[in-house]
Structures are given as structure tokens and as C-alpha cells.
Enzyme design. Structure first.
Site, mmCIF file in Angstrom:
data_model
loop_
_atom_site.group_PDB
_atom_site.id
_atom_site.type_symbol
_atom_site.label_atom_id
_atom_site.label_comp_id
_atom_site.label_asym_id
_atom_site.label_seq_id
_atom_site.Cartn_x
_atom_site.Cartn_y
_atom_site.Cartn_z
ATOM 1 N N HIS A 1 0.843 -1.204 0.000
ATOM 2 C CA HIS A 1 0.000 0.000 0.000
ATOM 3 C C HIS A 1 0.877 1.252 0.000
ATOM 4 O O HIS A 1 0.603 2.222 -0.710
ATOM 5 C CB HIS A 1 -0.885 0.041 1.246
ATOM 6 C CG HIS A 1 -1.900 -1.059 1.333
ATOM 7 N ND1 HIS A 1 -1.857 -2.024 2.303
ATOM 8 C CD2 HIS A 1 -2.987 -1.329 0.574
ATOM 9 C CE1 HIS A 1 -2.890 -2.842 2.149
ATOM 10 N NE2 HIS A 1 -3.590 -2.449 1.110
ATOM 11 N N GLY B 1 -2.813 -1.503 -7.460
ATOM 12 C CA GLY B 1 -1.717 -2.471 -7.527
ATOM 13 C C GLY B 1 -1.969 -3.583 -8.542
ATOM 14 O O GLY B 1 -3.079 -4.108 -8.642
ATOM 15 N N GLN B 2 -0.905 -3.950 -9.239
ATOM 16 C CA GLN B 2 -0.960 -5.081 -10.176
ATOM 17 C C GLN B 2 -1.279 -6.391 -9.446
ATOM 18 O O GLN B 2 -1.754 -7.350 -10.047
ATOM 19 C CB GLN B 2 0.388 -5.213 -10.897
ATOM 20 C CG GLN B 2 0.380 -6.274 -11.990
ATOM 21 C CD GLN B 2 1.743 -6.829 -12.287
ATOM 22 O OE1 GLN B 2 2.681 -6.067 -12.569
ATOM 23 N NE2 GLN B 2 1.887 -8.137 -12.220
ATOM 24 N N ARG C 1 -4.348 -9.952 3.987
ATOM 25 C CA ARG C 1 -4.801 -11.272 4.431
ATOM 26 C C ARG C 1 -3.647 -12.133 4.955
ATOM 27 O O ARG C 1 -3.883 -13.106 5.669
ATOM 28 C CB ARG C 1 -5.535 -12.003 3.314
ATOM 29 C CG ARG C 1 -6.909 -11.413 3.037
ATOM 30 C CD ARG C 1 -7.693 -12.265 2.048
ATOM 31 N NE ARG C 1 -9.050 -11.759 1.859
ATOM 32 C CZ ARG C 1 -9.380 -10.809 1.000
ATOM 33 N NH1 ARG C 1 -8.461 -10.249 0.248
ATOM 34 N NH2 ARG C 1 -10.628 -10.392 0.897
HETATM 35 P P1 AMP Z 1 -6.567 -3.617 -0.581
HETATM 36 O O1 AMP Z 1 -6.392 -2.853 0.686
HETATM 37 O O2 AMP Z 1 -6.142 -5.051 -0.493
HETATM 38 O O3 AMP Z 1 -7.923 -3.434 -1.201
HETATM 39 O O4 AMP Z 1 -5.541 -2.975 -1.607
HETATM 40 C C1 AMP Z 1 -5.535 -1.607 -1.890
HETATM 41 C C2 AMP Z 1 -4.654 -1.352 -3.079
HETATM 42 O O5 AMP Z 1 -3.325 -1.793 -2.780
HETATM 43 C C3 AMP Z 1 -5.094 -2.141 -4.317
HETATM 44 O O6 AMP Z 1 -4.948 -1.313 -5.462
HETATM 45 C C4 AMP Z 1 -4.143 -3.297 -4.339
HETATM 46 O O7 AMP Z 1 -3.932 -3.848 -5.614
HETATM 47 C C5 AMP Z 1 -2.877 -2.659 -3.800
HETATM 48 N N1 AMP Z 1 -1.979 -3.682 -3.265
HETATM 49 C C6 AMP Z 1 -2.302 -4.697 -2.420
HETATM 50 N N2 AMP Z 1 -1.233 -5.487 -2.190
HETATM 51 C C7 AMP Z 1 -0.211 -4.961 -2.916
HETATM 52 C C8 AMP Z 1 1.155 -5.333 -3.116
HETATM 53 N N3 AMP Z 1 1.685 -6.398 -2.541
HETATM 54 N N4 AMP Z 1 1.919 -4.556 -3.929
HETATM 55 C C9 AMP Z 1 1.386 -3.460 -4.550
HETATM 56 N N5 AMP Z 1 0.101 -3.066 -4.386
HETATM 57 C C10 AMP Z 1 -0.687 -3.807 -3.607
#
Ligand code: AMP
Length: 288
Positions: A37, A150-151, A190
């Protein structure tokens, strides 16, 4: 860093920034923040003047109620990390603020077409509609110049690209590379739910993707996928899918193509479902 819980207050503050000609960058998250993040925050800081991060665990995108209940919440730590990372505004709305009509209220339906029928779409019914609903609401609230995602969530990025087209929201989408732990495990909120034994095995998912990537031009796809799947099953995973697709449209492939490909996997370790992907660049294209 300013913290807003209401859309109206957030918009008042953003209006001043926009009037002053500042570029707004937006990083939507569900909190339990990690370096992945923070890499998006850094990318937003480098490209824009005002970085807005939202933390909202969106109930409408969880097809599994247990997953929603157990989603980690670490708001105090998140605030410290965001402040340290130079975030300007944290938007931390309640469910009632984002869903005044109620979470079961009437919502738009987005035509994501094929994208919603495969991989995560096939395994998590309505998940991408929920993602579309909340990202649309957040984009209407923030109206950013630039949006950073994020990819790691490859298919989600494609869904959001489509959402921007459908809604004609002019924000520019930046897709940032996946950050990994030293052993290759893609960082994810997670991961906090993995016990030490599961955490050790968790690295196998990126190893299986690496195996596919290495053998992509030497073995038939069905054999590669079968072997990779078996590697995960032998390690104790319950595999949802491991697939090779065209990176431009997620069409599933049976043999190599001369374009960027992507290998994607989703598998469960106990109750924790992990996803990961790797781009397989065609010669002459960039990838990771
Ligand atoms: P989330 O909180 O899981 O909904 O993720 C929020 C944003 O962070 C999303 O755009 C995800 O793709 C990105 N993200 C999550 N994990 C990673 C990671 N390991 N590397 C880069 N971006 C990430």
C-alpha cells in the site's frame, strides 16, 4: 495529515486544493496497510501534489461473510504508516456514509462483460460489482486526477479501467508493481491471518507462478498448469485456479502468444484465500 469521515467535509478541503491548481492523487484501500500500500502512496506522492488515501472495508464486495468478518482492522497502525509516508488526507468513512441507501439498497449494475465471467469473477460471484460500486462512489467523492492501484489485483485493475470508461470519469489509472516479501510472497492484508506454519507454505504460490513463467515456452500449457496446481495441492493448498491469459484482455490461452501474457492463481490455505499473478513479457515488451 487530515482525517475526514464525511464526504461533504472531504470535498470542502479538496475544493480548496483544486482551486489552488493542485493535482489530486488517490489510493483506495481496505486498510491493514503494508509496504505494498505504501508503495502506492509513494507513487502518488511522486506524481501528484495532494495524496488522498481511503480506508474502507467494503461490505458489498465480500461474497464470503466470514472473510468480511475476519478482515483485519489495524486503524491506529495504519494512521501512523500513512503519516510517515507523507499522505495528506485520510478518508475514513463509515458504512452509513458510503451506503446511505443501505448495503442492500438499490445499486447500479456495471457491464464488465467477459472480465466478470472468468477467474476472480467466476469464483467470487458479485465481487466485481461490489468493487465497481465502491470505487465509483469513492471516485465521485474524491474526483482525483490520478488513481493508483496495484498489479497484485490484476483483474481488478482491468475492471477499474473498464469502470472509468463506462462512467467516463477522467481520472488517470496508474498500475503499480506488486511488492513481495523476501521469500516471494505477495504482500497482502490477508497474510496477517496466516499462522506460522501456513505462512511458511504461503511462499509456494509465487514459486508455482515462477515455475509457469520459466516453462512457458518449453511445455504444453495444460501440463504446466497441472504441474503447478499439483505443487500447490501437495503443499496443502486448495486451488481455485491457475491460468495463463493474454495480459491485454484476460482471454485464457492454450499456447504461447507473441504478446504479454499473465499467469494468475488463487488458492486457499485453510480459511485464507490468496491471489497472485506474474506478467510474462513477450520479447521486446516490459513486464514483471
Ligand atoms: P486492498 O487494501 O487489499 O484493497 O488494496 C488496496 C490497493 O493496494 C489495491 O490497489 C491493491 O492492488 C494494492 N496492493 C495490495 N497489495 C499490494 C502489493 N503487494 N503490492 C502493490 N500493491 C498492492
Amino acid at each position: 495529515m487530515y482525517l475526514f469521515k464525511e464526504i461533504a467535509r472531504l470535498q470542502e478541503a479538496l475544493e480548496q486544493e483544486k482551486t489552488a491548481g493542485r493535482r489530486i492523487g488517490f489510493v483506495p484501500t481496505m486498510g491493514a496497510l503494508h509496504e505494498g500500500h505504501l508503495s502506492l502512496i509513494r507513487a502518488a506522492k511522486a506524481a501528484t501534489d495532494v495524496v488522498v488515501c481511503s480506508i474502507f472495508v467494503n461490505p458489498t464486495q465480500f461474497n464470503d461473510p466470514k472473510d468480511f468478518e475476519k478482515y483485519p482492522v489495524t486503524i491506529k497502525e495504519d494512521i501512523l504508516k500513512l503519516t510517515g509516508g507523507g499522505t495528506n488526507i485520510l478518508f475514513l468513512p463509515s458504512v452509513a456514509e458510503m451506503y446511505p441507501e443501505g448495503v442492500n439498497g438499490r445499486q447500479p449494475h456495471y457491464d464488465f462483460g467477459y472480465l466478470e465471467t472468468v477467474l476472480e469473477g467466476a469464483h467470487r460471484p458479485n465481487h466485481f460489482q461490489g468493487v465497481g460500486i465502491i470505487v465509483h462512489k469513492l471516485l465521485q467523492a474524491v474526483q482525483p486526477d490520478d488513481l493508483f492501484m496495484g498489479q497484485k489485483d490484476f483483474q481488478q485493475c482491468m475492471i477499474i479501467k473498464r469502470l472509468l470508461e463506462i462512467t467516463q470519469i477522467p481520472s488517470k489509472l496508474h498500475i503499480c508493481p506488486t511488492l513481495r516479501e523476501k521469500d516471494g510472497l505477495a504482500m497482502s492484508s490477508r497474510n496477517m491471518r496466516l499462522d506460522p506454519a501456513a505462512r511458511q507454505i504461503a511462499t509456494r504460490i509465487s514459486q508455482a507462478l515462477g515455475y509457469v513463467k520459466e516453462n512457458i515456452r518449453s511445455l504444453p500449457f495444460n501440463i504446466i498448469k497441472e504441474n503447478a496446481s499439483k505443487q500447490l495441492q501437495d503443499a496443502g493448498y486448495q486451488v481455485d485456479y491457475i491460468e495463463i491469459a493474454d495480459a491485454s484482455d484476460l482471454q485464457l490461452l492454450k499456447e504461447p502468444v507473441d504478446r504479454n501474457m499473465v499467469v494468475l492463481a488463487a488458492a486457499k490455505l485453510g480459511e485464507v484465500r490468496l491471489i497472485d499473478n506474474m506478467i510474462i513479457a513477450s520479447p521486446g515488451h516490459a513486464g514483471s
